[in-house]
Every structure is written in C-alpha cells, then in structure tokens.
Design a protein around this motif. Sequence first.
Motif, PDB file in Angstrom:
ATOM      1  N   UNK A  42     -10.414   2.200  17.551  1.00 26.11           N
ATOM      2  CA  UNK A  42     -11.640   2.909  17.168  1.00 26.11           C
ATOM      3  C   UNK A  42     -12.542   3.147  18.375  1.00 26.11           C
TER       4      UNK A  42
ATOM      5  N   UNK B   1      -2.060  -3.222   9.526  1.00 28.14           N
ATOM      6  CA  UNK B   1      -0.805  -3.977   9.644  1.00 28.14           C
ATOM      7  C   UNK B   1      -0.536  -4.162  11.127  1.00 28.14           C
TER       8      UNK B   1
ATOM      9  N   UNK C 256      -5.095  -7.870   5.477  1.00 24.84           N
ATOM     10  CA  UNK C 256      -5.918  -7.540   4.313  1.00 24.84           C
ATOM     11  C   UNK C 256      -7.024  -8.565   4.105  1.00 24.84           C
ATOM     12  N   UNK C 257      -6.757  -9.803   4.547  1.00 18.33           N
ATOM     13  CA  UNK C 257      -7.627 -10.921   4.184  1.00 18.33           C
ATOM     14  C   UNK C 257      -9.095 -10.737   4.588  1.00 18.33           C
TER      15      UNK C 257
ATOM     16  N   UNK D 268      -5.490   3.369   1.020  1.00 17.54           N
ATOM     17  CA  UNK D 268      -5.934   2.141   1.681  1.00 17.54           C
ATOM     18  C   UNK D 268      -7.269   1.680   1.093  1.00 17.54           C
TER      19      UNK D 268
ATOM     20  N   UNK E 203     -12.404   7.524   7.770  1.00 18.69           N
ATOM     21  CA  UNK E 203     -12.159   8.956   7.848  1.00 18.69           C
ATOM     22  C   UNK E 203     -13.455   9.741   7.670  1.00 18.69           C
TER      23      UNK E 203
ATOM     24  N   UNK F 190       0.832  -1.199   0.000  1.00 16.91           N
ATOM     25  CA  UNK F 190       0.000   0.000   0.000  1.00 16.91           C
ATOM     26  C   UNK F 190       0.869   1.252   0.000  1.00 16.91           C
TER      27      UNK F 190
ATOM     28  N   UNK G 224      -5.664   8.524   3.478  1.00 19.39           N
ATOM     29  CA  UNK G 224      -6.539   7.369   3.666  1.00 19.39           C
ATOM     30  C   UNK G 224      -7.041   6.751   2.360  1.00 19.39           C
TER      31      UNK G 224
ATOM     32  N   UNK H 203      -7.654   1.236   8.092  1.00 17.69           N
ATOM     33  CA  UNK H 203      -7.508   2.656   7.794  1.00 17.69           C
ATOM     34  C   UNK H 203      -7.992   2.914   6.370  1.00 17.69           C
TER      35      UNK H 203
ATOM     36  N   UNK I 172      -1.961   7.323  10.224  1.00 14.19           N
ATOM     37  CA  UNK I 172      -3.356   7.314  10.648  1.00 14.19           C
ATOM     38  C   UNK I 172      -3.663   6.177  11.617  1.00 14.19           C
ATOM     39  N   UNK I 173      -2.735   5.255  11.809  1.00 10.80           N
ATOM     40  CA  UNK I 173      -3.037   4.111  12.667  1.00 10.80           C
ATOM     41  C   UNK I 173      -2.261   4.111  13.972  1.00 10.80           C
TER      42      UNK I 173
ATOM     43  N   UNK J 151     -14.892  -0.070   8.884  1.00 11.09           N
ATOM     44  CA  UNK J 151     -15.256   0.204  10.270  1.00 11.09           C
ATOM     45  C   UNK J 151     -15.158  -1.069  11.113  1.00 11.09           C
ATOM     46  N   UNK J 152     -15.708  -2.164  10.592  1.00 14.07           N
ATOM     47  CA  UNK J 152     -15.696  -3.397  11.385  1.00 14.07           C
ATOM     48  C   UNK J 152     -14.264  -3.845  11.673  1.00 14.07           C
ATOM     49  N   UNK J 153     -13.387  -3.740  10.692  1.00 16.71           N
ATOM     50  CA  UNK J 153     -12.022  -4.216  10.886  1.00 16.71           C
ATOM     51  C   UNK J 153     -11.049  -3.094  11.252  1.00 16.71           C
ATOM     52  N   UNK J 154     -11.564  -1.934  11.607  1.00 20.17           N
ATOM     53  CA  UNK J 154     -10.708  -0.770  11.905  1.00 20.17           C
ATOM     54  C   UNK J 154      -9.643  -0.609  10.834  1.00 20.17           C
TER      55      UNK J 154
ATOM     56  N   UNK K 149      -7.719  -9.201  14.301  1.00 18.74           N
ATOM     57  CA  UNK K 149      -9.069  -8.643  14.405  1.00 18.74           C
ATOM     58  C   UNK K 149      -9.182  -7.277  13.734  1.00 18.74           C
TER      59      UNK K 149
ATOM     60  N   UNK L  29     -11.019  -7.897   2.870  1.00 19.29           N
ATOM     61  CA  UNK L  29     -11.090  -8.197   1.438  1.00 19.29           C
ATOM     62  C   UNK L  29     -12.179  -9.238   1.168  1.00 19.29           C
ATOM     63  N   UNK L  30     -12.125 -10.357   1.887  1.00 23.28           N
ATOM     64  CA  UNK L  30     -13.089 -11.424   1.611  1.00 23.28           C
ATOM     65  C   UNK L  30     -14.498 -11.039   2.032  1.00 23.28           C
TER      66      UNK L  30
END
Lengths: 642, 334
Positions: free
Chosen positions: A300, B179, B199-200, B109, B286, A28, B106, B281, A266-267, B276-279, B175, B203-204
Amino acid sequence: MRSRFNLWIVLLLITGMVLAACGGGATSPEPAVEQPAAQEQAAQEQPAQAAEAPATAPAEASAPVDANALPRDETLYYNGFQWGPVVGWNPYSNSNNNGMAIAQQDNARVTMFETPYLYNMLDGKQYPLLADGDWSWNEDRTEITFKIKPAARWSDGTPVTAEDVAYTWATHVKYETAIGAANKAYIDTIEAVDPQTVVIKAKLDENGRAVNPLIVQAYLSSYYVIQKAWTQKLEERSGGDPTKLMADPAEDVVYSGPYGKFFADDTKVVLVRNDNYWGQDPSMWGKLPAPKYLAHTIFKDNAAGTTALAAGEVDVSQQFNSNVQDLWEKQNLPISTYLPDPPYHIGASLPTAFYNLKAPGLDQVCIRKAIAIAVDYRAIVANAMTNQSATFEQVPRSLMNPTPFEQALYNREAVRELQWVGNDIEGAKKLLDDCGVVDTDGDGWREYNGEKLSYVATCPNGWSDWQAAIEIVAAAGKEIGIDITTNFPEWSVYQTVVTKSDTPLPPGYEIFMMWSAGAGPTQPWGRIRNLLSSEWIGLPSNWSGNWGQYSNPEVDDLLAKIPHETDEAKLKEMYTRLVEIYLTDVPSFTLMYRPQNFHTVNESVWTNFPHEGDGTNPPVPPLNLTDGWSIAGLYNLTLVEP
Amino acid sequence: MKGYTRYFLVKFGWFLVTFVFAFVLNFTLPRLMPGDPVAAIVARQAQGMSNPTGVQAIYQQYTELFGTNRPIIEQFFIYVRNVFRGDFGFSFSQYPRTVAEVIGASIGWTLILQFPAILVGWILGNVLGAMAAYLKGGFDKMVMPTALFLSSFPAFGMAIILLVIFAVQLKWLPTSGGYGYNLIPSLTPTFLWSAFVHYQLPFWSIVLIAIGGQAIGMRSMSIYELNADYVKFARFMGIKDDKIVAYVFRNAMLPQVTGLALSIGTMVGGALIAEIVFSYPGLGTTLLNGIMGQDYPLISAATLIITFMVLTAFFILEIVYGLIDPRIKAAQSD
C-alpha cells in the motif's frame, strides 16, 4: 444453575461460530488459479525448440511440489513497480498498467516483451537483443537498417521476423496508440525488406533531412516488437476500434521475452519463466535467467514495502526506502545498494523546482537566481532524500544527470563560475541589493516595483520527500527577505493545474516541483528539451515539461540542431552553451538527483546482484534486472544456499 | 391487513424517494471534486512521449471515452441509463477494467471479513451484555468497564494496537495482506491456513469494538427489562428462571436488532479502516484508491452499493417492525 449452563452452551456455540466464520474467511471466493500459460505453451513447443534448447531441466522437473506455491529459492521478489492491481497484458496500451511486464520508454522493461536493442544507461549504448548485430544509418541519415536474429522465437514457437517489426509500427500508427502518436512525426515507415531485414525510414523535413534522427534511433530500444499473427487476432476481436484494441487485456498475448504471465490478482502479480525461451541460444544469452518466477506483491505504501524488504519477503526493491543504510548499518541485514556509500544509487533524473515566469518579480533573473542560490541543497539531500542523492558539490549543477556518460557531454570548466552549490545567503542578498530589490518600507520583506515579494511554493500532498524539499526552499526565501509560504494540494488537483500550459498559472503556483526525464537513448537532449523548449507552451494538457513556460529562441535553435549533429566536439559545445544559458537564466532549478530506479537488494536468498565495480562487461546498470540492458543481471544471479 | 398494506406502501414510497436523492448525490458529489481524472490517465500514457500533438490526441481519446467532455447533465442521464442496464462503465483508475470487475474482485474479501465479524461481535456482545445484567456481581464489574473501554476505541486505534502487539512485537501473526506473499490462491491446506492466519487481526479488530458497543446496549436494556413489572409478576407466579430470561432477552433484543441491521447495511464502508491498516484486499481499500484517483464511476458505484444496502436494511427493518410490533405500525399509519 440450569440457566448458567444454558449460557455456557450458548457461549460454546458462539465460539464454534467464530471458528466456522474464520474458516469461511479462508475459503474466500478467489479467482481460479490461472494455468501457467508458459508451461502450457512449453508442452506444445517442445518439437519446434527441442533441437535448439540446451540440456537444461525441462519445465516440469523444476515445477514446485505444490503447484500453487512459489518456492522461495526459485522466486525473485520485487517491490516498487506495481502499486495497483494489474489490469492487462496488452503491449499496445500503456494503460494496461503492468509494472513488471510493460514499460515502453527509455529503458524498456524486457521481461515479457522485447525490443530490438537494449539500452545501457551506464555507457549510453544500445546492445542487440532481438536484433542481430548493430544497426546502421544510411549515408544521409534518413534510414536505419538492422537484422533480426535467426534464433529469435515467439512463445508459440514461431520465429520473430522483420514483418512483425513492420506490422507493430503500422498498428501503432493505424490505431493511434500513444507510441504511434508520439513517433509518427519522426518515423515515416518501418519496412521488412526480407524476413530478417528491417528498414526504418525517417520522416523528412523540407530540406530532405530526417526530422529528428535521435528519436528514430531511440525507437530501437524503447518499443516492443509484437507478433503480427497475434495483432491480427486482436484487431479482429476489437473490430478495428482503436479504443477496444487498446483496452483489450490481452490475456492470450504471444510474447518473445523470457517470462510470461503466471498469476495476477488484486494483491500480487507473478511471471513465470518460459523454459523454451529463445534467448538460451548461443547467439544471445546461452542460458536461461536464474529465477523461475518473478513475483511482485502490491504494497500500500513505501513503509509496507520497506518492512517486507527487511523481513526478506522482497529481494529487489525499486522504491524509496528512507534511511536505507540503517538496514545494514543498524539492523545488520544482508541488504545493499548499487553503491556502498552515499548517494547509494546512480542519479538519473533531476526533480526540479519551476518558477512561474509570469509571476510579478519572478520575471527578473536576479530574483530567481537569488532564491535558487539561497536554498540549502545539502539539507534537502540529507533530509528529503536521506542522502540517497549526490550533492551539488559531488555532481555540480548542469542539465546532465550524474552518469559518467552524460557528465562527459559538457565542458564543466567553461561553466564552473555559474554552478552554485546553495546555502549562499549573503551572495543572494547581495544579488538582490545590486539589482535594486530591497526592503524600502522596513517590514523585513523586499519589494519589487513597490510590491512586497511574496510567493507560494507548491508540490503534491503526501509526496513527503518533495514536501520536505519545498519547505527548505520556503525557508531560504525567508532568509533573504522574500516571503515564501508552502501549499500542498492533492495530486489530482496539482497535476491538472501544472499541466495546463495554454493559460497562465494561477496564484499559489509561483514555485512548484515536477520531475524531469531520466536516462535514455535521446538523453540528455530529451531532458533539456523537456526543461527548456518553448514548444510545450500553449498546450491544454502538457505532460512534457517547461511548466514555468520559459521561452528562448537560442535554446530552441540549439535543441533543433543537436539531433542532427554527429561531431562530438560540436555537440559538447552546444550542450555547454545550453548549460550556460540554463544556469544564467535560471528558469527552474534542480533540487536533488534521483535514480532512474531505486536499486536496493536483500541478499538472504539470491546474490550476485549488480553493484559498482562488479566486473560485468558491459556493466549491468542498477535497474533491477528488468529494464534495458539490466535484464542481463537476471542471468548472473545465484542462490546464497544452492 | 389493509392497514399494513398502507404502511408498507408509505414506507416503500419513502424508500424510493430517498433512493433517488441518494442516487443523484452519488453521481454529483464525486464530480464536484476539483481536478481532472482524465489528465491522470493521460499522465500514465504520456510518460516518455516526445510529441506534443500526440499527447493531445490521447487526451481527447480518453475524454471522449469517459464522456467527461460532455455537459454534466448529459453525463448524468447516460449514467442513469447505463446503471439500469447494470453497466457501471470503466473504472478510471484501473482502466480498462470495468467497475463491475473491480468491485467483483474485492467485494468478496469485504463480505467474508465483515459479515462474520459483525455477527460474531453482535452475538458475543449481546450474550455478554445479557449475562452481565443477569449475573451482576463480579462478572458485571469485569464486563462493564472492559466493554466501555473497548467500545470507546476508534477503529483505527484498535487495529493499530493489535498490529503492533501481535504482528510487530510478538510476530505471531502477519502484518498485512490477505494471504502469504509466497502463495497463489487455491484450495490447498497451505493456502487456507495462510488465509486463516491473515484473517485474524482484521477480524478481531472489528469484533472487539463491536462487542463493547453491543454489550453496553444489551446490558442496559436487560437491566431495564429485568426490573419490569412483568418479570416481578412472573417471579411471583413461580415461573422458572430460564423462561423469564428468555422473555427478558427477547424484549431487550428489539433495539439491538436495529443495530445489527445498521451494521450489515454499512458493512462495506465499515471495513475501510481494518482493510487499510492491514492492507487487506477488499472494497474499502478499492474505494479509498478510487477516491484518491478521482475514479468517479468507481466511487459512484461503491457508494451506490452502500446506500442501497443501508436503505434496504432500514426498509426491511421497518417492515419487520410493522409485523412484530403493531404499535409502531399503528403510530406511523395515522
């Protein structure tokens, strides 16, 4: 057959694409890794500092093998200080929201920038940091003199001087920073008498006395000293424009603290130890703080932060971890808080329900008091705070936070009769009956001046602990015949309404919750002022307090006198009187005690965190090794497996 | 070609009109929310301040800086002027960062998560749908209900199920985050692997839902095409199976292409839930934070980007349709 074969080829291709896509994700477009400024500077500073630096390993030797990873046994992980991306490193601006590096207030965060003194909330004293020895007032209490430690150095190796202290203040005033604006009514000038000696001259009132000596002495441990040379550079590039000066992200800022910027995106944000930090001089700490890196992941919400704490990805947690005791009692994790038993933390602020004193009926003391004594505070402490607050049996109600220092400032015996513990339904009913607020039409609700008593209790949406507390307030109303319903607007709306003190509060804000000041060198005076002073009434944007707009000349008079009083017995008398007025008039009522910082630690990697009775002298307060005197805790940490 | 120019100009005209309306709404809607964002910034500044007039000075400084003290019409024209200069101004919630900086940090990402996910979901879905229609039998009986099941999931449901199964219960994958918590972004194998692992799940969670929807659409279209007269005729003529499949596939693709263009257009907003669910970025997170913080400039800029992407996707689609399917052009040019 061939068509099937073709389809499988397509499928294979797609699988390849998925993998390629995933790989693309991994590369990324991240910002380039920042060069650790402190290490660069370390290399430059070597000659200047070599003589003073003790024989500890140089920065390079302890650098991680993979320069981009943060070795677990060299990094102390935090949560709860930083909830959004870091926007800058500029200590002149509070909007450079940098939770780990910048917080100038009662317990200033001193990881990167340093104050002359360090405040210790446990004993209420200020200990020298950049300053050499104690400060002193002149005889008239109009001037404070202190000296700068000869060993104190900036990260560029140049000495910290009195001129830096003077120039910092002059800059705050010249550019009307928040700090300048907040203090210029109390501080006239800060002057450098010689390279080591600083004199702070207080603003004088018409009688030639300092307007407020308390605020002048608080300055010493609340605000950072910033380098004059760097400030001038900043002024030059902002062209004298205050907005530009404060908006500057100050990536090149020179600092005097033990840590500097390593990385931020940002993280997360990461600070790295300056291995040439002046504080390893015998005149201060005599060594470097233990962790090489201080890292803070941006979570978050609290739930995500708690998960990371339990997983050992966070060592120090400054956030509300609901049912914190479960982490060690049920999950058997090596996690602990400052106190082993409830309330687990040292309370330092008083989240408070304010009454809109202009609402019909709420202008009557008996109605205000009846609601306040009917509320089940034990349920609030147990449910909303999951017992992470002292109860009002443990720490009787006053204007003081639960620290021993503040509790000793008033005469508990004199106000014992007034200190209610709550859930007193019968007492509340009797109070209402006695003052003639009764149910005349038989509908179950009491009337005042012929009108049914009906109120809305409000707090911001999503602030779950406050919402739970407000629900309990509403339930208490129903028990005593006062119809209280709840309303939870978004914070953005809520704050706009509550902080407008130049107009009456609109309907829906009859009872509402806000915070109070924590521990600090002006406390408890500052907190009492915020809760009760009429000087906040009439402001179009009031962030200071007294949101219910209470007004009492006797209170204002006492608040004006306390900063000038040095006789402890008289002070105690005045504080006791203020508590008495507060408990009698009930302009607002505290719902729970809250710590200055939540202090929960996971000891799977690091240990020797501050806890009650740990034998440190002076005691290290549970402020997560970053704020005021609690920075001392960073020097005591050891690895579980060295 | 004259007909086509006219078609193009009409489409372009509509594109512009829609854009102007969307632009005005992008500016106006966030500002109609109750509340005062400047008060929130002042709240940050004023923590611990003990002087009332000091707080006032700060408040005024910021209302002037952000222009919120001016009439909304004036604010609008300043906004228009700045946007045409490519300047979206300061972000309220992340001041003194500019909106461009915030989005710039952002959007990468989001694109890297969404673009491959949409493409993979689209391709896999279409292939599976076409195969189900063509192969029929057991394969169809398996694919069809699975696709229906997957596509009927709300996005957050899918994300949470994956999170609970693979991250919380099995602990195979992390969770949250983009990274590892103990890493600094770099091009080292450790970091790349960590980013790949993180990423997995997001992504899925996007791909699985996309597959379902696409497969159903493609299957129906393919079945329709497979029974069309030209297929029967082609079979009758003895044309080879894979040649016929190629025709069928191409004809069935047309509505699917519309779907793809739409997905790509709405990509930025579509990432919201997975992010949002996986925080994770990204721009979704944003934007949500911007909305919570009443960050008008950020909300306006982000929605403007989404609007522009959707409109452009549609515009390109219409133009391409005009080229590849003369009937559409003919019907709409009248």
